[in-house]
Scaffold this active site. Sequence first.
Site, PDB file in Angstrom:
ATOM      1  N   HIS A   1       0.850  -1.200   0.000  1.00 53.69           N
ATOM      2  CA  HIS A   1       0.000   0.000   0.000  1.00 53.69           C
ATOM      3  C   HIS A   1       0.880   1.243   0.000  1.00 53.69           C
ATOM      4  O   HIS A   1       2.097   1.141   0.130  1.00 53.69           O
ATOM      5  CB  HIS A   1      -0.899   0.000   1.250  1.00 53.69           C
TER       6      HIS A   1
ATOM      7  N   HIS B   1       6.206   6.438  -1.485  1.00 49.38           N
ATOM      8  CA  HIS B   1       6.855   5.165  -1.749  1.00 49.38           C
ATOM      9  C   HIS B   1       5.933   4.036  -1.305  1.00 49.38           C
ATOM     10  O   HIS B   1       4.952   4.267  -0.611  1.00 49.38           O
ATOM     11  CB  HIS B   1       8.189   5.074  -0.998  1.00 49.38           C
TER      12      HIS B   1
END
Length: 171
Positions: A40, A126
Amino acid sequence: MRLFVALNLPPPVREALWTAAAPLRELGLPVKWVRDEGIHVTLKFLGEVGDEREPELAAALARAAVGARALPLALGGFGVFPDFRRPRVVWAGIAPEPALEILQHRVEQEFAPLGFPTEARAFRPHVTLGRAARGARPSDFVGRGHGARGRARPDAEHAPIWRCGVSCETQ
């Protein structure tokens, strides 16, 4: 419960990242890898939060997401935080996307009044792929990642998926 606000990525994107990171996992690094279904994009770490706060968290998240649209995210390249001398987190990068940065900023603005301090560091989008295992030493990583060059480029549109208005998981 340890909570965070996150964008859930569609299964094909998670699977592509998992496949692209296979050479890293095969190096035998002392890393606890994130399972493919857990991949995620974290927007904000909340920490330990009691269940009774779910209604106010859901309301804050709903306010932050007002007007948000699907985000075109370009994923690619691997790296570590904080640096290669002291790798703690292995990540896949996300190309700069103004709409993602605005959404993350709105999450910060809505959660600060609830007692969740604004992150002092700049937002560096990220996807966390793994964390250094307990007891891992920098020398465990030296010279081991150079053969693992890869790029994950599943360019796609990603919409946040909210469960009860809050997208959070236990870490």
